[in-house]
Write a protein that holds these residues in place. Structure first.
Motif, PDB file in Angstrom:
ATOM      1  N   LEU A   1      33.775 -14.824  55.715  1.00  0.00           N
ATOM      2  CA  LEU A   1      32.433 -14.894  56.299  1.00  0.00           C
ATOM      3  C   LEU A   1      32.444 -15.665  57.616  1.00  0.00           C
ATOM      4  N   SER A   2      33.302 -16.683  57.703  1.00  0.00           N
ATOM      5  CA  SER A   2      33.384 -17.528  58.897  1.00  0.00           C
ATOM      6  C   SER A   2      34.214 -16.902  60.008  1.00  0.00           C
ATOM      7  N   GLY A   3      34.793 -15.741  59.753  1.00  0.00           N
ATOM      8  CA  GLY A   3      35.586 -15.059  60.769  1.00  0.00           C
ATOM      9  C   GLY A   3      37.011 -15.549  60.870  1.00  0.00           C
ATOM     10  N   PHE A   4      37.511 -16.201  59.813  1.00  0.00           N
ATOM     11  CA  PHE A   4      38.874 -16.735  59.836  1.00  0.00           C
ATOM     12  C   PHE A   4      39.897 -15.790  59.193  1.00  0.00           C
ATOM     13  N   LEU A   5      39.428 -14.881  58.342  1.00  0.00           N
ATOM     14  CA  LEU A   5      40.295 -13.906  57.698  1.00  0.00           C
ATOM     15  C   LEU A   5      39.707 -12.514  57.876  1.00  0.00           C
ATOM     16  N   ARG A   6      40.591 -11.533  57.887  1.00  0.00           N
ATOM     17  CA  ARG A   6      40.135 -10.138  57.941  1.00  0.00           C
ATOM     18  C   ARG A   6      41.024  -9.290  57.047  1.00  0.00           C
ATOM     19  N   LYS A   7      40.432  -8.262  56.480  1.00  0.00           N
ATOM     20  CA  LYS A   7      41.173  -7.323  55.647  1.00  0.00           C
ATOM     21  C   LYS A   7      41.505  -6.071  56.448  1.00  0.00           C
ATOM     22  N   SER A   8      42.707  -5.554  56.214  1.00  0.00           N
ATOM     23  CA  SER A   8      43.104  -4.306  56.867  1.00  0.00           C
ATOM     24  C   SER A   8      44.196  -3.645  56.030  1.00  0.00           C
ATOM     25  N   LYS A   9      43.935  -2.411  55.617  1.00  0.00           N
ATOM     26  CA  LYS A   9      44.917  -1.599  54.888  1.00  0.00           C
ATOM     27  C   LYS A   9      45.510  -2.342  53.685  1.00  0.00           C
ATOM     28  N   GLY A  10      44.624  -2.965  52.939  1.00  0.00           N
ATOM     29  CA  GLY A  10      45.051  -3.616  51.712  1.00  0.00           C
ATOM     30  C   GLY A  10      45.741  -4.948  51.890  1.00  0.00           C
ATOM     31  N   ARG A  11      45.675  -5.483  53.105  1.00  0.00           N
ATOM     32  CA  ARG A  11      46.296  -6.781  53.369  1.00  0.00           C
ATOM     33  C   ARG A  11      45.272  -7.738  53.990  1.00  0.00           C
ATOM     34  N   LEU A  12      45.557  -9.020  53.829  1.00  0.00           N
ATOM     35  CA  LEU A  12      44.690 -10.062  54.376  1.00  0.00           C
ATOM     36  C   LEU A  12      45.411 -10.735  55.535  1.00  0.00           C
TER      37      LEU A  12
ATOM     38  N   LEU B   1      38.467 -21.072  44.336  1.00  0.00           N
ATOM     39  CA  LEU B   1      39.368 -20.382  45.265  1.00  0.00           C
ATOM     40  C   LEU B   1      38.739 -19.077  45.732  1.00  0.00           C
ATOM     41  N   HIS B   2      38.109 -18.373  44.822  1.00  0.00           N
ATOM     42  CA  HIS B   2      37.406 -17.127  45.157  1.00  0.00           C
ATOM     43  C   HIS B   2      36.314 -17.382  46.198  1.00  0.00           C
ATOM     44  N   VAL B   3      35.514 -18.419  45.972  1.00  0.00           N
ATOM     45  CA  VAL B   3      34.447 -18.764  46.915  1.00  0.00           C
ATOM     46  C   VAL B   3      35.032 -19.116  48.280  1.00  0.00           C
ATOM     47  N   THR B   4      36.130 -19.842  48.285  1.00  0.00           N
ATOM     48  CA  THR B   4      36.742 -20.250  49.548  1.00  0.00           C
ATOM     49  C   THR B   4      37.271 -19.044  50.318  1.00  0.00           C
ATOM     50  N   ARG B   5      37.855 -18.093  49.602  1.00  0.00           N
ATOM     51  CA  ARG B   5      38.321 -16.874  50.273  1.00  0.00           C
ATOM     52  C   ARG B   5      37.158 -16.129  50.902  1.00  0.00           C
ATOM     53  N   LEU B   6      36.050 -16.007  50.180  1.00  0.00           N
ATOM     54  CA  LEU B   6      34.864 -15.341  50.721  1.00  0.00           C
ATOM     55  C   LEU B   6      34.328 -16.089  51.942  1.00  0.00           C
TER      56      LEU B   6
ATOM     57  N   ASP C   1      43.628 -35.582  59.376  1.00  0.00           N
ATOM     58  CA  ASP C   1      43.992 -35.927  58.000  1.00  0.00           C
ATOM     59  C   ASP C   1      42.789 -35.847  57.051  1.00  0.00           C
ATOM     60  N   ALA C   2      41.703 -35.207  57.483  1.00  0.00           N
ATOM     61  CA  ALA C   2      40.507 -35.069  56.635  1.00  0.00           C
ATOM     62  C   ALA C   2      40.869 -34.347  55.337  1.00  0.00           C
ATOM     63  N   ALA C   3      40.295 -34.835  54.239  1.00  0.00           N
ATOM     64  CA  ALA C   3      40.583 -34.244  52.931  1.00  0.00           C
ATOM     65  C   ALA C   3      39.276 -33.805  52.276  1.00  0.00           C
ATOM     66  N   ALA C   4      39.304 -32.610  51.721  1.00  0.00           N
ATOM     67  CA  ALA C   4      38.152 -32.066  51.010  1.00  0.00           C
ATOM     68  C   ALA C   4      38.640 -30.901  50.165  1.00  0.00           C
ATOM     69  N   PRO C   5      38.025 -30.674  49.000  1.00  0.00           N
ATOM     70  CA  PRO C   5      38.428 -29.530  48.184  1.00  0.00           C
ATOM     71  C   PRO C   5      38.437 -28.210  48.951  1.00  0.00           C
ATOM     72  N   VAL C   6      37.431 -27.993  49.791  1.00  0.00           N
ATOM     73  CA  VAL C   6      37.375 -26.734  50.542  1.00  0.00           C
ATOM     74  C   VAL C   6      38.586 -26.592  51.452  1.00  0.00           C
ATOM     75  N   LEU C   7      39.081 -27.697  52.007  1.00  0.00           N
ATOM     76  CA  LEU C   7      40.251 -27.640  52.885  1.00  0.00           C
ATOM     77  C   LEU C   7      41.533 -27.414  52.086  1.00  0.00           C
ATOM     78  N   THR C   8      41.636 -28.061  50.931  1.00  0.00           N
ATOM     79  CA  THR C   8      42.798 -27.843  50.070  1.00  0.00           C
ATOM     80  C   THR C   8      42.900 -26.379  49.666  1.00  0.00           C
TER      81      THR C   8
END
Length: 330
Positions: A172-183, A163-168, A98-105
């Motif tokens: 960077l942390s290896g949680f998202l990847r881009k492929s063929k125009g999709r995330l 939100l932009h920083v969080t996406r980056l 139940d941890a709360a933080a802006p980065v998590l939101t």
């Protein structure tokens, strides 16, 4: 003997210039060491070296007032081995579900919008406008009506910069990847969320933000990389003093007392002294964009009477998540 320049980093590893650190103590320490050796029955060079080593180690382990109670050795570890010194500082591998933080939101807005087939990005590779608009509306809905954020028109990802920083950061942390125009969400990310919800990402995000993400990307100030390098020292200050509300200036004073050499890295101008520029950079980059962003601190601002619009006095105090995320083993 190698001569150390006064403006060179101190060999003790504190991060200060030699003239602001050990040089001023050198004559005193030499006198103490000479007195110690004179009072001992030393029969060999090896014995003298052993006594000297023990003396130096003791000095390095003594609390330093400029470091707010940390010793030079602890400060060295905090600056250069923050995530690799479990005997001194421990970063949790798991925080409460139940941890709360802006980065998590903000991370939740993104990962929850990604379906199995991925999230279609814009032609520039950014998050879609609809997601950014909806996230901004929900994220800022509880802010006072006169808050500047309500004046921001979100038409693209960079308009909602947190939100932009969080996406980056997620990429960077290896949680998202881009492929063929999709995330897409990575397998690593999906597993952590299944085990502990979005807070399962927190420890990795914290480490990557401290060690890999460039903090200066978020503001227009000088590079001043040492502010980011001292991230654990700032957590230590908050843990030590943060039970009560304190003005930003208190933490600015502690930071500059520990690292006065930073004032030499910034040029003064007719409109802003080097001291004021370092203070503003530290407060924005560390107290708001780091400690508040990661839910380690709560920031409160009060309108300054008679000042121009959007001028505030700011104060800060610790949040319970800090003790769950970082432990100091002393």
């Amino acid at each position: 003997m190698i001569k150390i320049g006064r403006n060179k980093p101190c060999p003790c590893g504190s991060g200060k210039k030699y003239k602001h650190c050990c040089q001023g103590l050198a004559s005193v320490v030499n006198d103490e060491l000479s007195g110690l050796l004179a009072g001992q029955d030393v029969n060999s060079l090896e014995e003298a070296q052993a006594l000297t080593d023990a003396f130096v180690q003791q000095k390095n382990q003594q609390a330093d007032d400029d470091f707010q109670g940390l010793s030079p050795e602890q400060m060295h570890r905090a600056l250069y081995f923050a995530f690799d010194s479990p005997d001194v500082f421990q970063f949790s591998d798991l925080v409460p579900r139940d941890a709360a933080a802006p980065v998590l939101t903000l991370a939740g807005y993104i990962v929850n919008a990604i379906e199995e087939k991925g999230l279609k990005l814009t032609a520039k590779g950014n998050l879609p406008q609809k997601l950014c608009k909806e996230a901004a509306s929900e994220y800022w809905q509880d802010l006072p009506l006169d808050d500047i954020h309500h004046r921001i028109k979100v038409n693209k990802e960079e308009d909602f910069f947190d939100l932009h920083v969080t996406r980056l950061l997620l990429q960077l942390s290896g949680f998202l990847r881009k492929s063929k125009g999709r995330l897409f969400i990575t397998k690593k990310c999906r597993q952590l969320i299944e085990d502990n919800g979005v807070p399962g990402l927190y420890p990795v995000l914290l480490q990557y933000y401290c060690q890999q993400f460039n903090w200066s990307y978020r503001d227009g100030y000088d590079e001043l990389a040492f502010i980011q390098q001292s991230s654990l020292f700032s957590i230590y200050l908050l843990q030590r003093y943060g039970d009560e509300w304190k003005p930003f200036g208190f933490y600015e004073d502690c930071f500059i007392q520990a690292f006065p050499m930073l004032l030499d890295e910034v040029e003064s101008s007719p409109y802003c002294s080097s001291d004021e520029r370092v203070r503003r950079c530290y407060s924005l980059r560390t107290l708001e964009n780091y400690l508040q962003y990661f839910g380690l601190a709560e920031v409160e601002k009060e309108k300054m009477a008679g000042e121009k619009p959007f001028s505030y006095n700011r104060r800060i105090r610790v949040q319970p998540l800090l003790d769950k995320a970082v432990q100091f083993m002393f």
